[in-house]
Design a protein around this motif. Structure first.
Motif, PDB file in Angstrom:
ATOM      1  N   THR A   2      35.815  42.086 -11.632  1.00  0.00           N
ATOM      2  CA  THR A   2      34.683  41.846 -12.471  1.00  0.00           C
ATOM      3  C   THR A   2      34.430  42.811 -13.771  1.00  0.00           C
ATOM      4  O   THR A   2      34.652  43.789 -13.696  1.00  0.00           O
ATOM      5  N   VAL A   3      34.193  42.102 -14.899  1.00  0.00           N
ATOM      6  CA  VAL A   3      34.350  42.714 -16.373  1.00  0.00           C
ATOM      7  C   VAL A   3      32.827  42.715 -17.026  1.00  0.00           C
ATOM      8  O   VAL A   3      32.375  41.576 -17.038  1.00  0.00           O
ATOM      9  N   GLN A   4      32.192  43.772 -17.257  1.00  0.00           N
ATOM     10  CA  GLN A   4      31.085  43.650 -18.021  1.00  0.00           C
ATOM     11  C   GLN A   4      31.129  44.224 -19.323  1.00  0.00           C
ATOM     12  O   GLN A   4      31.407  45.683 -19.456  1.00  0.00           O
ATOM     13  N   PHE A   5      30.769  43.640 -20.601  1.00  0.00           N
ATOM     14  CA  PHE A   5      30.499  44.043 -21.629  1.00  0.00           C
ATOM     15  C   PHE A   5      29.412  44.617 -22.049  1.00  0.00           C
ATOM     16  O   PHE A   5      28.341  43.845 -22.024  1.00  0.00           O
ATOM     17  N   LEU A   6      29.471  46.005 -22.378  1.00  0.00           N
ATOM     18  CA  LEU A   6      27.937  46.611 -22.602  1.00  0.00           C
ATOM     19  C   LEU A   6      27.492  46.742 -23.839  1.00  0.00           C
ATOM     20  O   LEU A   6      28.395  46.262 -24.804  1.00  0.00           O
ATOM     21  N   ASP A   7      26.442  47.191 -24.118  1.00  0.00           N
ATOM     22  CA  ASP A   7      25.663  47.357 -25.504  1.00  0.00           C
ATOM     23  C   ASP A   7      26.659  48.241 -26.548  1.00  0.00           C
ATOM     24  O   ASP A   7      27.151  49.256 -25.815  1.00  0.00           O
ATOM     25  N   PRO A   8      27.156  47.885 -27.351  1.00  0.00           N
ATOM     26  CA  PRO A   8      27.928  48.722 -28.321  1.00  0.00           C
ATOM     27  C   PRO A   8      27.282  50.048 -28.709  1.00  0.00           C
ATOM     28  O   PRO A   8      25.944  50.335 -28.728  1.00  0.00           O
ATOM     29  N   VAL A   9      28.304  50.991 -28.753  1.00  0.00           N
ATOM     30  CA  VAL A   9      27.662  52.202 -29.472  1.00  0.00           C
ATOM     31  C   VAL A   9      28.359  52.894 -30.703  1.00  0.00           C
ATOM     32  O   VAL A   9      29.592  52.330 -30.844  1.00  0.00           O
ATOM     33  N   SER A  10      27.978  53.712 -31.545  1.00  0.00           N
ATOM     34  CA  SER A  10      28.382  54.070 -32.804  1.00  0.00           C
ATOM     35  C   SER A  10      29.494  55.196 -32.397  1.00  0.00           C
ATOM     36  O   SER A  10      29.249  56.414 -31.710  1.00  0.00           O
ATOM     37  N   GLY A  11      30.502  55.220 -33.161  1.00  0.00           N
ATOM     38  CA  GLY A  11      31.699  55.908 -33.106  1.00  0.00           C
ATOM     39  C   GLY A  11      31.426  57.119 -34.010  1.00  0.00           C
ATOM     40  O   GLY A  11      30.354  57.051 -34.582  1.00  0.00           O
ATOM     41  N   VAL A  12      32.425  58.180 -34.274  1.00  0.00           N
ATOM     42  CA  VAL A  12      32.283  59.161 -35.279  1.00  0.00           C
ATOM     43  C   VAL A  12      33.337  59.253 -36.017  1.00  0.00           C
ATOM     44  O   VAL A  12      34.699  60.144 -35.966  1.00  0.00           O
ATOM     45  N   THR A  13      33.167  58.603 -37.128  1.00  0.00           N
ATOM     46  CA  THR A  13      34.471  58.386 -37.972  1.00  0.00           C
ATOM     47  C   THR A  13      34.107  59.195 -39.291  1.00  0.00           C
ATOM     48  O   THR A  13      34.958  59.415 -40.015  1.00  0.00           O
ATOM     49  N   CYS A  14      32.859  59.709 -39.462  1.00  0.00           N
ATOM     50  CA  CYS A  14      32.410  60.621 -40.413  1.00  0.00           C
ATOM     51  C   CYS A  14      32.977  61.937 -39.995  1.00  0.00           C
ATOM     52  O   CYS A  14      33.274  62.203 -38.863  1.00  0.00           O
ATOM     53  N   GLN A  15      32.656  62.977 -40.981  1.00  0.00           N
ATOM     54  CA  GLN A  15      32.868  64.344 -40.788  1.00  0.00           C
ATOM     55  C   GLN A  15      32.040  64.996 -39.702  1.00  0.00           C
ATOM     56  O   GLN A  15      30.732  64.736 -39.941  1.00  0.00           O
ATOM     57  N   ASP A  16      32.590  65.553 -38.798  1.00  0.00           N
ATOM     58  CA  ASP A  16      31.888  66.325 -37.822  1.00  0.00           C
ATOM     59  C   ASP A  16      32.251  67.791 -37.890  1.00  0.00           C
ATOM     60  O   ASP A  16      33.209  68.256 -37.072  1.00  0.00           O
ATOM     61  N   PRO A  17      31.529  68.674 -38.384  1.00  0.00           N
ATOM     62  CA  PRO A  17      31.944  69.961 -38.623  1.00  0.00           C
ATOM     63  C   PRO A  17      31.863  70.760 -37.237  1.00  0.00           C
ATOM     64  O   PRO A  17      32.814  71.476 -37.265  1.00  0.00           O
ATOM     65  N   ASP A  18      31.033  70.524 -36.366  1.00  0.00           N
ATOM     66  CA  ASP A  18      31.010  71.257 -35.005  1.00  0.00           C
ATOM     67  C   ASP A  18      32.209  70.591 -33.912  1.00  0.00           C
ATOM     68  O   ASP A  18      32.203  71.244 -33.073  1.00  0.00           O
ATOM     69  N   GLY A  19      32.295  69.265 -34.292  1.00  0.00           N
ATOM     70  CA  GLY A  19      33.089  68.690 -33.185  1.00  0.00           C
ATOM     71  C   GLY A  19      32.608  68.460 -32.022  1.00  0.00           C
ATOM     72  O   GLY A  19      33.259  67.985 -30.936  1.00  0.00           O
ATOM     73  N   LYS A  20      31.307  68.318 -32.016  1.00  0.00           N
ATOM     74  CA  LYS A  20      30.684  68.050 -30.672  1.00  0.00           C
ATOM     75  C   LYS A  20      30.168  66.728 -30.677  1.00  0.00           C
ATOM     76  O   LYS A  20      30.051  66.089 -29.476  1.00  0.00           O
ATOM     77  N   LEU A  21      30.071  65.781 -31.640  1.00  0.00           N
ATOM     78  CA  LEU A  21      29.655  64.356 -31.560  1.00  0.00           C
ATOM     79  C   LEU A  21      30.452  63.703 -30.805  1.00  0.00           C
ATOM     80  O   LEU A  21      30.139  62.852 -30.140  1.00  0.00           O
ATOM     81  N   LYS A  22      31.801  63.934 -30.874  1.00  0.00           N
ATOM     82  CA  LYS A  22      32.802  63.037 -30.157  1.00  0.00           C
ATOM     83  C   LYS A  22      32.649  63.361 -28.743  1.00  0.00           C
ATOM     84  O   LYS A  22      32.747  62.286 -28.016  1.00  0.00           O
ATOM     85  N   PHE A  23      32.301  64.571 -28.257  1.00  0.00           N
ATOM     86  CA  PHE A  23      32.187  64.765 -27.055  1.00  0.00           C
ATOM     87  C   PHE A  23      30.733  64.004 -26.332  1.00  0.00           C
ATOM     88  O   PHE A  23      30.508  63.634 -25.282  1.00  0.00           O
ATOM     89  N   GLU A  24      29.752  64.027 -27.126  1.00  0.00           N
ATOM     90  CA  GLU A  24      28.728  63.259 -26.805  1.00  0.00           C
ATOM     91  C   GLU A  24      28.764  61.857 -26.791  1.00  0.00           C
ATOM     92  O   GLU A  24      28.254  61.183 -25.634  1.00  0.00           O
ATOM     93  N   VAL A  25      29.683  61.293 -27.766  1.00  0.00           N
ATOM     94  CA  VAL A  25      29.810  59.858 -27.493  1.00  0.00           C
ATOM     95  C   VAL A  25      30.529  59.476 -26.151  1.00  0.00           C
ATOM     96  O   VAL A  25      30.259  58.591 -25.770  1.00  0.00           O
TER      97      VAL A  25
END
Length: 519
Positions: free
Chosen positions: A458-481
């Motif tokens: 069973t495969v479900q494609f969910l709502d897309p989310v935004s990635g973090v390709t811009c500068q992330d000074p704290d490095g926290k956004l990728k973990f949040e995503v």
């Protein structure tokens, strides 16, 4: 627990038991359920495992699991053929000895992991809820088995039922290989006597719980117990199965190929299906590799394969956009075929995937492009970005498969690869065989999945989310995503999110970090 006992010690033990011991006669009770209304927090409870904790009286499924998982198909078939003779012609004690011999003879001691990785799941599914509640009320818990070797029960009882003292029968070993012979019961009783006395059971009551048909063992219980409760077979028939929600420790990881409990009837069905399973797996594999999707999908459906997929409106617009170059799909990991079934759902064979470790055989047979990562974050990120420019890419951030309804921690690397990420929730229930392994040969994983009568996804494609390709000074956004994607998939599947990792799984089940060498 290795114990060396001399003949002199055995004679002293017998003299002590029958001549010098002068304990008052214990009080015998018929209904152990009355203990649920008692305060047992200062008492010691001594359980007979197979007679008072497990619902089933048959030990065949557990020896069959050892024979199949540790010894292979031929050994398990020999045990199955002998079982009717064991039940009809041999006494209980002799029948257990034969099953131990067939299951363990020639198995390497250091390589035996079934006791901690395979058997706990099947033991837990056989525990009676009523006796489990009694067990949890005890101040100190001791479980003794007269028929099962220590290596089969210790991991389950200590790790999952939190039992303080486990007494099973030791296996004889020569040159690091099991002989298939257990110690005699005199030595077992001596070990039991010694361990229990070391616990200094001088405060509170000592309560024994066993069954009516263990008259040979009542004397041993009577040496320590002020009260002894007997369990009837009719009582066991009314017991409820212990719910997973009440396990003292969640069963997140387990190993082994068999998804069914190998009772005699289930084992008969398994061996009857076996020859057809091999032919079905070979045919399904050929169709998947050599025939175009437009033809392979209906053929696979006719062969018993099932695929259900669901795409929400937002994901559908993104996937059908003529402007997109490549889409990043982040899915949970159930089997090695996850990316393939995502491709089936999209009706595309040019989809790509990445993996940290994959057997060379699986890599060669894969009908889609598979790229092995190096575990270096910079180079792996560049490789994934390059693949994404060439087309759709499927990643499994868990890094390893998980059979139970749990999600392992998502590695955040995928969150830095694309502006848009499509979470994909996949499930794949097993019928006869699991298509994953931690300690076995991974090259056979797809084949075991395809050997099921009805391989289902069973495969479900969910709502897309935004990635973090811009500068992330704290490095926290990728973990949040990464946490957000894990949470979205967990909610869609009703799975529990955990912080456990690939390394945790393989250390528990296989004793290594899970890296598969090229071969």
């Amino acid at each position: 627990m290795a114990v060396k006992i001399s003949v002199f010690q055995s004679l002293v033990f017998l003299f002590y038991r029958f001549i010098l011991r002068r304990n008052p006669k214990p009080k015998y009770q018929k209904c152990p359920s009355t203990l649920l209304q008692s305060d047992l927090s200062r008492d010691t409870l001594i359980f007979n495992l197979e007679r008072s904790l497990l619902k089933s009286d048959s030990l065949f499924p557990y020896f069959m699991l050892v024979a199949f998982e540790a010894g292979g198909v031929i050994r398990s078939f020999i045990l199955f053929i002998l079982y009717p003779l064991i039940t009809l012609m041999l006494s209980h004690e002799m029948g257990v000895k034969v099953m131990v011999m067939v299951s363990f003879f020639g198995i390497k001691k250091d390589g035996f992991r079934a006791g901690g990785a395979v058997l706990p799941k099947h033991f837990l599914e056989d525990v009676g809820l009523e006796m489990f509640k009694v067990l949890r009320k005890g101040g100190k818990r001791i479980v003794v088995s007269y028929d099962l070797p220590q290596v089969m029960i210790e991991g389950f009882l200590r790790d999952y039922l939190e039992v303080e003292v486990v007494v099973g029968r030791e296996m004889k070993v020569v040159g690091d290989y099991y002989l298939g012979i257990m110690e005699d019961k005199t030595k077992h009783d001596l070990v039991f006597d010694d361990l229990v006395r070391k616990e200094k059971l001088n405060t509170g009551r000592v309560i024994g719980i066993t069954s009516y048909n263990t008259s040979l063992h009542r004397y041993l219980f009577s040496q320590f117990c002020q009260e002894i409760y007997f369990v009837k077979r009719s009582d066991k028939r009314t017991w409820q199965t212990l719910p997973k929600s009440q396990y003292p420790k969640p069963l997140i990881f387990h190993d082994g190929r068999l998804a069914i409990r190998p009772t005699p009837m289930n084992t008969l069905a398994l061996f009857m299906w076996g020859p057809f399973a091999v032919l079905a797996a070979a045919a399904r594999l050929f169709v998947s590799l050599c025939i175009p999707y437009t033809l392979s999908i209906p053929i696979l459906c006719f062969s018993g394969c099932r695929l259900t997929f669901e795409i929400d409106e937002v994901s559908s617009q993104k996937l059908n956009s003529s402007e997109r170059k490549g889409c990043l799909f982040a899915c949970n990991h159930r089997t090695l075929l996850d990316p393939l079934y995502v491709g089936f759902s999209l009706k595309k064979k040019n989809i790509k995937t990445v993996t940290y470790s994959l057997s060379r055989v699986s890599e060669i047979l894969a009908p889609i492009k598979t790229v092995r990562l190096t575990r270096d974050r910079v180079s792996d990120g560049q490789a994934m970005k390059k693949l994404l420019t060439e087309g759709d890419l499927v990643v499994c951030p868990e890094g390893t498969t998980c059979r139970e309804p749990y999600l392992l921690r998502f590695s955040p690397l995928f969150a830095e690869i694309s502006d848009v990420i499509v979470p994909v929730a996949v499930t794949s229930p097993a019928t006869f065989f699991y298509g994953t392994t931690a300690s076995g040969l991974k090259a056979f994983d797809p084949l075991f999945f395809l050997m099921d009568p009805y391989p289902t996804y069973t495969v479900q494609f969910l709502d897309p989310v935004s990635g973090v390709t811009c500068q992330d000074p704290d490095g926290k956004l990728k973990f949040e995503v990464a946490n957000h994607v894990q949470s979205a998939i967990g909610k869609a599947l009703d799975f529990e999110c955990t912080n456990l990792t690939r390394k945790d799984k393989y250390l528990i089940l296989a004793g290594h970090n899970g890296v598969v060498k090229k071969n």
